[in-house]
Design an enzyme around this catalytic site. Structure first.
Site, mmCIF file in Angstrom:
data_model
loop_
_atom_site.group_PDB
_atom_site.id
_atom_site.type_symbol
_atom_site.label_atom_id
_atom_site.label_comp_id
_atom_site.label_asym_id
_atom_site.label_seq_id
_atom_site.Cartn_x
_atom_site.Cartn_y
_atom_site.Cartn_z
ATOM 1 N N SER A 136 0.843 -1.188 0.000
ATOM 2 C CA SER A 136 0.000 0.000 0.000
ATOM 3 C C SER A 136 0.883 1.245 0.000
ATOM 4 O O SER A 136 1.747 1.403 0.858
ATOM 5 C CB SER A 136 -0.905 -0.007 1.241
ATOM 6 N N LYS A 162 -1.017 -0.760 -4.495
ATOM 7 C CA LYS A 162 -2.260 -0.074 -4.128
ATOM 8 C C LYS A 162 -1.932 1.379 -3.828
ATOM 9 O O LYS A 162 -1.086 1.668 -2.978
ATOM 10 C CB LYS A 162 -2.914 -0.723 -2.901
ATOM 11 N N LYS A 164 -3.147 4.947 -2.388
ATOM 12 C CA LYS A 164 -4.127 5.701 -1.620
ATOM 13 C C LYS A 164 -4.507 6.945 -2.424
ATOM 14 O O LYS A 164 -3.633 7.616 -2.984
ATOM 15 C CB LYS A 164 -3.557 6.115 -0.263
ATOM 16 N N ASP A 190 -7.306 2.955 -3.272
ATOM 17 C CA ASP A 190 -8.047 2.909 -2.012
ATOM 18 C C ASP A 190 -8.374 4.332 -1.578
ATOM 19 O O ASP A 190 -7.478 5.149 -1.376
ATOM 20 C CB ASP A 190 -7.199 2.208 -0.947
ATOM 21 N N GLU A 215 -11.242 0.654 -3.839
ATOM 22 C CA GLU A 215 -11.582 0.216 -2.488
ATOM 23 C C GLU A 215 -12.269 1.335 -1.700
ATOM 24 O O GLU A 215 -11.769 2.447 -1.632
ATOM 25 C CB GLU A 215 -10.295 -0.220 -1.780
ATOM 26 N N ASP A 240 -14.438 -2.322 2.157
ATOM 27 C CA ASP A 240 -13.493 -2.530 3.250
ATOM 28 C C ASP A 240 -14.174 -2.139 4.553
ATOM 29 O O ASP A 240 -14.741 -2.965 5.256
ATOM 30 C CB ASP A 240 -12.231 -1.708 2.987
ATOM 31 N N LYS A 264 -10.505 -7.501 6.947
ATOM 32 C CA LYS A 264 -9.581 -7.143 8.014
ATOM 33 C C LYS A 264 -10.125 -7.761 9.298
ATOM 34 O O LYS A 264 -11.160 -7.322 9.820
ATOM 35 C CB LYS A 264 -9.461 -5.630 8.156
ATOM 36 N N GLY A 292 -4.464 -4.699 5.571
ATOM 37 C CA GLY A 292 -3.540 -4.502 6.684
ATOM 38 C C GLY A 292 -3.811 -3.197 7.397
ATOM 39 O O GLY A 292 -4.375 -2.258 6.833
#
Length: 362
Positions: A136, A162, A164, A190, A215, A240, A264, A292
């Site tokens: 990430s 991934k 952000k 995400d 996400e 998520d 998660k 995570g």
């Protein structure tokens, strides 16, 4: 089992680099660690992944500590025949606190499995001995900084990137990464709920980049909004923060709000509920992956066991220890050919290094 002793400690680990998301920037990780010991002296470890402030979720470290001491631990210690399987039932009267409950359930389960010589992976139903690792990448100050970071992670061998994103940091960075590293890069984004229903046209622009998924683009409570977004864009929508139980996962799948789920364990109350979500998704033909929350080696070990279940078909955020920490609470997890080995020892399969834990305890 009967709980004889419960040890709670807060450790403060510096991150190797700041990690910025749409809800804030972290430069260190404050972790609430839990150790339980039963009447036979068998111990179990876990960590509570709540952050220092209630930004990602309503839970935060000191709040979880108080909840455990005031309500959850007394409820567990009153039971003579405690098992991990009945922890959630015992703690159900106390509303919320999923991360605190997950930590206690995991510590009890670790002790229970150590006593029987069973690994987490075996107990949960794992079918793999190693899992593919993604990474990430936080929001950066500049595009050149982003490119240097992504290039470094790809050189390390990570199989999926991934990014952000947030309003103002979405189309251009995604476009640059896709054009620079090519169409074969497994790439996803995400949003951590940073967008609203008014941003559907903006999110639709990302369709041109052939992303694995987007996400949690909008508010976690807005399941219907995600279903409408899923109809409007071609990029698969992954939930998520919205997925807090197997029941919610079932409903979200049924209304078309998600075609991929990030599981998660701490967010859903523990690994037992996480397996139920895995099974619901598998029955519906919905792939899952393991997210995570900047876990240390204690939490990472259990996550790797979960990610080894058969329906975890996408690389997760189970990165190597060095992605986050110069010094981990356990022997470091290492990336080899894009994968990380699943621990095979009893319980979570790893032990904390007490000298490290003591040194960082605050």
């Amino acid at each position: 089992m009967k709980l004889k002793e419960i040890e709670l400690r807060i450790i403060h680990l510096p991150l190797v680099r700041p990690f910025r998301t749409s809800f804030g920037t972290q430069t260190s990780r404050k972790v609430l660690m839990v150790k339980v010991t039963n009447e036979n002296g068998t111990f179990g470890w876990a960590e509570c992944v709540a952050m220092s402030e209630p930004l990602y979720s309503p839970e935060y470290v000191i709040g979880c500590l108080d909840l455990m001491k005031r309500f959850l631990i007394p409820a567990l210690k009153s039971k003579q025949d405690l098992t991990a399987e009945n922890v959630s039932t015992i703690l159900k009267p106390f509303l919320g606190g999923q991360m605190a409950k997950a930590a206690l359930e995991t510590a009890v389960l670790d002790a229970q499995l150590r006593a029987s010589g069973t690994s987490f992976a075996t107990y949960l139903g794992a079918t793999k001995t190693k899992v593919p690792a993604g990474v990430s990448v936080g929001i950066m100050d500049t595009l050149p900084e982003l490119m240097k970071t992504v290039e470094g992670y790809l050189a390390d061998g990570y199989l999926r990137i991934k990014l952000k994103i947030e309003p103002g940091w979405d189309y251009e960075p995604v476009k640059l990464v896709r054009e620079t590293f090519g169409p074969d890069l497994l790439l996803q984004v995400d949003a951590n709920t940073a967008y609203t229903r008014d941003d559907f046209d903006l999110l639709k622009r990302l369709d041109e980049f052939n992303l694995l998924l987007i996400e949690q683009p909008i508010e976690e409570e807005d399941i219907l909004g995600h279903a409408r977004l899923a109809e409007y864009i071609t990029t698969p929508v992954c939930l998520d923060e919205s997925i807090v139980s197997a029941g919610v996962a079932r409903d979200a799948i049924e209304i078309g709000a998600t075609s991929i789920i990030n599981i998660k364990p701490a967010r859903v109350g523990g690994y037992i509920e996480a397996v139920k979500i895995h099974n619901v998704a598998q029955a519906a033909g919905i792939p899952v992956w393991c997210g995570g929350l900047l876990e240390t080696g204690i939490g990472r070990a259990a996550n790797l066991a979960l990610a080894a279940l058969p329906n975890f078909t996408l690389p997760g955020d189970t990165s190597a220890s060095a992605r986050y920490f110069e010094t981990d609470t356990t022997e470091p997890f290492v990336l080899v050919d894009g994968h990380i080995d699943v621990p095979t020892g009893p319980g979570i399969g790893v032990d904390p290094i007490r000298e490290v834990v003591d040194r960082f305890t605050v």
